[in-house]
Enzyme design. Structure first.
Site, PDB file in Angstrom:
ATOM      1  N   TYR A  34      -4.058  -0.661   9.973  1.00  0.00           N
ATOM      2  CA  TYR A  34      -3.844  -0.921   8.545  1.00  0.00           C
ATOM      3  C   TYR A  34      -2.431  -0.502   8.149  1.00  0.00           C
ATOM      4  O   TYR A  34      -1.727  -1.224   7.437  1.00  0.00           O
ATOM      5  CB  TYR A  34      -4.881  -0.160   7.723  1.00  0.00           C
ATOM      6  N   SER A  56       0.849  -1.195   0.000  1.00  0.00           N
ATOM      7  CA  SER A  56       0.000   0.000   0.000  1.00  0.00           C
ATOM      8  C   SER A  56       0.881   1.240   0.000  1.00  0.00           C
ATOM      9  O   SER A  56       2.080   1.174   0.322  1.00  0.00           O
ATOM     10  CB  SER A  56      -0.886  -0.017   1.251  1.00  0.00           C
TER      11      SER A  56
END
Length: 253
Positions: free
Chosen positions: A158, A145
């Site tokens: 996350y 990410s």
């Protein structure tokens, strides 16, 4: 010309019911791979399987597993290996996210995100990696990410999980490169998916994001297909432990 063909290869893609995972699964099938699509619910990948079968090149299969349950993840690995007699390409894409200010972040949600995003990726890599070692080849692609590079806001679990995925990618590459196994990651930029819907709906935030991206737009899931095929094919045989950003230039600015 480098060999980008995946004909004869067997792949497992988690989180393949929609969004990024669906596009990655379709991309591998379009390049000739036999693809097992996995999601968290029984029948969750029916649409993806149907789209692949429409290609009339390969017949896709589907499995399901709750990635927060390590027994279910182990069964997923065993079942996937049994379907085609092995796996040549593992795409650890399945994941989850929870948004909350850090001061109020529920510990239960912290643990769930880390378990789904990191523990399942490690266990699948470990169990399928053993068979790749025995066969003398394999490709593992982890979905990282932009938050593998930065901290983000209100997504501490996350962010921690995606930093961990980047580290795990490098650690496995170090150990398994000697067995002709390449372990790499794809770090999607700001892609139009369910996970980014809240950001897309925030007009000012969405505008700020696009202003930062040299390409001047949100990415589409199809923008990730080429990176996936590259990292899954022989064209990337000397690429290992790398996190490939597909971000429209976001990191460059």
């Amino acid at each position: 010309m480098p060999n980008f063909s995946l004909i004869g290869k067997r792949a497992l893609v988690t989180g393949a019911s929609r969004g990024i995972g669906q596009s990655l699964a379709i991309a591998l099938a379009e390049s000739g791979a036999q693809v097992i699509c996995a999601s968290s619910k029984e029948g969750g990948c029916s649409q993806t399987v149907a789209l692949i079968n429409e290609l009339k090149q390969q017949k896709a299969e589907q499995l399901f597993a709750d990635l927060s349950d390590m027994q279910a993840v182990q069964k997923l690995a065993d079942d996937a290996l049994a379907i085609f007699g092995g796996i040549d390409i593992l795409v650890n894409n399945g994941g989850t996210i929870f948004r909350s200010p850090a001061v109020d972040f529920p510990m239960s949600e912290w643990q769930k995100v880390l378990t789904v995003n990191v523990d399942s990726a490690f266990l699948l890599s470990q169990q399928i990696g053993k068979t790749m070692i025995n066969q003398g080849s394999g490709k593992i692609i982890n979905t990282a990410s932009m938050l593998s590079y930065s901290g983000g806001v209100t997504v501490p679990s996350y962010t921690a999980s995606k930093h961990a995925i980047a580290g795990l990618t490098k650690a496995l590459a170090n150990e398994w490169g000697q067995f002709n196994i390449q372990v790499n990651g794809i770090a999607p930029g700001y892609i139009r998916t369910d996970n980014t819907q809240a950001l897309q709906d925030d007009q000012q935030r969405s505008k700020d994001i696009c202003n930062r991206i040299p390409a001047g737009r949100w990415g589409e899931t199809e923008d990730l297909k080429g990176a996936a095929v590259f990292l899954a094919s022989e064209a990337s045989n000397y690429v290992n432990g790398h996190i490939l950003a597909v971000d429209g230039g976001f990191l460059a600015r």
